[in-house]
Design a protein around this motif. Sequence first.
Motif, PDB file in Angstrom:
ATOM      1  N   LEU A  55     -51.490 -24.164  -4.429  1.00 20.79           N
ATOM      2  CA  LEU A  55     -50.870 -23.660  -3.204  1.00 20.79           C
ATOM      3  C   LEU A  55     -51.892 -23.655  -2.064  1.00 20.79           C
ATOM      4  N   ALA A  56     -53.109 -23.219  -2.348  1.00 21.56           N
ATOM      5  CA  ALA A  56     -54.165 -23.217  -1.329  1.00 21.56           C
ATOM      6  C   ALA A  56     -54.460 -24.637  -0.843  1.00 21.56           C
ATOM      7  N   GLN A  57     -54.481 -25.594  -1.745  1.00 21.10           N
ATOM      8  CA  GLN A  57     -54.709 -26.991  -1.359  1.00 21.10           C
ATOM      9  C   GLN A  57     -53.577 -27.493  -0.467  1.00 21.10           C
ATOM     10  N   CYS A  58     -52.351 -27.146  -0.808  1.00 15.42           N
ATOM     11  CA  CYS A  58     -51.190 -27.558  -0.004  1.00 15.42           C
ATOM     12  C   CYS A  58     -51.270 -26.967   1.398  1.00 15.42           C
ATOM     13  N   LEU A  59     -51.558 -25.677   1.478  1.00 15.67           N
ATOM     14  CA  LEU A  59     -51.628 -25.015   2.781  1.00 15.67           C
ATOM     15  C   LEU A  59     -52.771 -25.583   3.623  1.00 15.67           C
ATOM     16  N   SER A 101     -40.192 -19.232  17.538  1.00 15.72           N
ATOM     17  CA  SER A 101     -39.702 -20.423  18.211  1.00 15.72           C
ATOM     18  C   SER A 101     -39.229 -21.443  17.190  1.00 15.72           C
ATOM     19  N   SER A 102     -38.286 -22.238  17.581  1.00 12.85           N
ATOM     20  CA  SER A 102     -37.713 -23.234  16.704  1.00 12.85           C
ATOM     21  C   SER A 102     -38.607 -24.474  16.642  1.00 12.85           C
ATOM     22  N   LYS A 103     -38.903 -24.907  15.470  1.00 13.96           N
ATOM     23  CA  LYS A 103     -39.727 -26.096  15.247  1.00 13.96           C
ATOM     24  C   LYS A 103     -38.815 -27.233  14.819  1.00 13.96           C
ATOM     25  N   ILE A 104     -39.326 -28.459  14.880  1.00 15.96           N
ATOM     26  CA  ILE A 104     -38.474 -29.600  14.556  1.00 15.96           C
ATOM     27  C   ILE A 104     -38.554 -30.016  13.083  1.00 15.96           C
ATOM     28  N   LEU A 105     -39.439 -29.374  12.320  1.00 19.48           N
ATOM     29  CA  LEU A 105     -39.606 -29.737  10.919  1.00 19.48           C
ATOM     30  C   LEU A 105     -39.901 -28.475  10.112  1.00 19.48           C
ATOM     31  N   THR A 106     -39.375 -28.426   8.892  1.00 26.22           N
ATOM     32  CA  THR A 106     -39.721 -27.347   7.975  1.00 26.22           C
ATOM     33  C   THR A 106     -40.340 -27.956   6.735  1.00 26.22           C
ATOM     34  N   VAL A 107     -41.510 -27.442   6.353  1.00 28.96           N
ATOM     35  CA  VAL A 107     -42.214 -27.897   5.155  1.00 28.96           C
ATOM     36  C   VAL A 107     -41.977 -26.847   4.073  1.00 28.96           C
ATOM     37  N   VAL A 156     -42.359 -22.825   4.547  1.00 32.53           N
ATOM     38  CA  VAL A 156     -41.655 -21.902   3.663  1.00 32.53           C
ATOM     39  C   VAL A 156     -42.206 -22.108   2.258  1.00 32.53           C
ATOM     40  N   VAL A 157     -42.728 -21.034   1.676  1.00 33.62           N
ATOM     41  CA  VAL A 157     -43.216 -21.073   0.300  1.00 33.62           C
ATOM     42  C   VAL A 157     -42.148 -20.453  -0.585  1.00 33.62           C
ATOM     43  N   GLU A 179     -53.631 -15.204   4.335  1.00 36.61           N
ATOM     44  CA  GLU A 179     -54.577 -14.724   5.348  1.00 36.61           C
ATOM     45  C   GLU A 179     -55.669 -15.759   5.641  1.00 36.61           C
ATOM     46  N   LYS A 180     -55.870 -16.699   4.747  1.00 35.12           N
ATOM     47  CA  LYS A 180     -56.861 -17.761   4.956  1.00 35.12           C
ATOM     48  C   LYS A 180     -56.342 -18.840   5.900  1.00 35.12           C
ATOM     49  N   PHE A 181     -55.065 -18.781   6.231  1.00 32.73           N
ATOM     50  CA  PHE A 181     -54.434 -19.790   7.079  1.00 32.73           C
ATOM     51  C   PHE A 181     -53.696 -19.122   8.236  1.00 32.73           C
ATOM     52  N   PRO A 182     -54.441 -18.456   9.123  1.00 32.36           N
ATOM     53  CA  PRO A 182     -53.797 -17.696  10.199  1.00 32.36           C
ATOM     54  C   PRO A 182     -53.038 -18.566  11.204  1.00 32.36           C
ATOM     55  N   SER A 183     -53.360 -19.844  11.259  1.00 31.72           N
ATOM     56  CA  SER A 183     -52.669 -20.716  12.213  1.00 31.72           C
ATOM     57  C   SER A 183     -51.273 -21.095  11.727  1.00 31.72           C
ATOM     58  N   LEU A 184     -50.990 -20.840  10.450  1.00 30.44           N
ATOM     59  CA  LEU A 184     -49.681 -21.179   9.900  1.00 30.44           C
ATOM     60  C   LEU A 184     -48.773 -19.959   9.893  1.00 30.44           C
ATOM     61  N   SER A 185     -47.564 -20.163  10.323  1.00 30.26           N
ATOM     62  CA  SER A 185     -46.547 -19.124  10.215  1.00 30.26           C
ATOM     63  C   SER A 185     -45.799 -19.401   8.917  1.00 30.26           C
ATOM     64  N   ILE A 186     -46.053 -18.571   7.902  1.00 27.31           N
ATOM     65  CA  ILE A 186     -45.540 -18.837   6.565  1.00 27.31           C
ATOM     66  C   ILE A 186     -44.456 -17.835   6.210  1.00 27.31           C
ATOM     67  N   GLU A 187     -43.308 -18.354   5.819  1.00 24.52           N
ATOM     68  CA  GLU A 187     -42.239 -17.515   5.271  1.00 24.52           C
ATOM     69  C   GLU A 187     -42.353 -17.601   3.755  1.00 24.52           C
ATOM     70  N   TYR A 188     -42.314 -16.447   3.092  1.00 25.90           N
ATOM     71  CA  TYR A 188     -42.490 -16.392   1.644  1.00 25.90           C
ATOM     72  C   TYR A 188     -41.217 -15.882   0.994  1.00 25.90           C
ATOM     73  N   ILE A 189     -40.717 -16.642   0.027  1.00 24.47           N
ATOM     74  CA  ILE A 189     -39.525 -16.239  -0.712  1.00 24.47           C
ATOM     75  C   ILE A 189     -39.875 -16.293  -2.197  1.00 24.47           C
ATOM     76  N   LYS A 190     -39.811 -15.132  -2.856  1.00 24.48           N
ATOM     77  CA  LYS A 190     -40.100 -15.083  -4.292  1.00 24.48           C
ATOM     78  C   LYS A 190     -38.811 -14.801  -5.049  1.00 24.48           C
ATOM     79  N   HIS A 191     -38.467 -15.697  -5.953  1.00 23.77           N
ATOM     80  CA  HIS A 191     -37.280 -15.508  -6.775  1.00 23.77           C
ATOM     81  C   HIS A 191     -37.573 -14.435  -7.829  1.00 23.77           C
TER      82      HIS A 191
END
Length: 70
Positions: free
Chosen positions: A18-22, A1-7, A36-37, A51-63
């Motif tokens: 990263l864990a503190q941010c999440l 679903s479309s959200k109104i903000l992307t972090v 988006v990480v 996996e420690k943050f199951p309530s977050l839908s996280i997209e991961y992009i590694k350069h």
Amino acid sequence: SSKILTVYILTYNRPDYLAQCLSSIENQIFQEFNVVVLDNASEKDGRYLFEKFPSLSIEYIKHPSNLGSV
């Protein structure tokens, strides 16, 4: 679903930070956001943290290579 903000979280070899941010994002009252990480070719992979943050839908992009600071 479309959200109104992307972090966006920019990271490089800092899984603890990263864990503190999440954790901070997860504890927000406002929940209508995507996460988006963007990993700047870290040697230390932080995806195991997701996996420690199951309530977050996280997209991961590694350069594939370090792009330097922005």
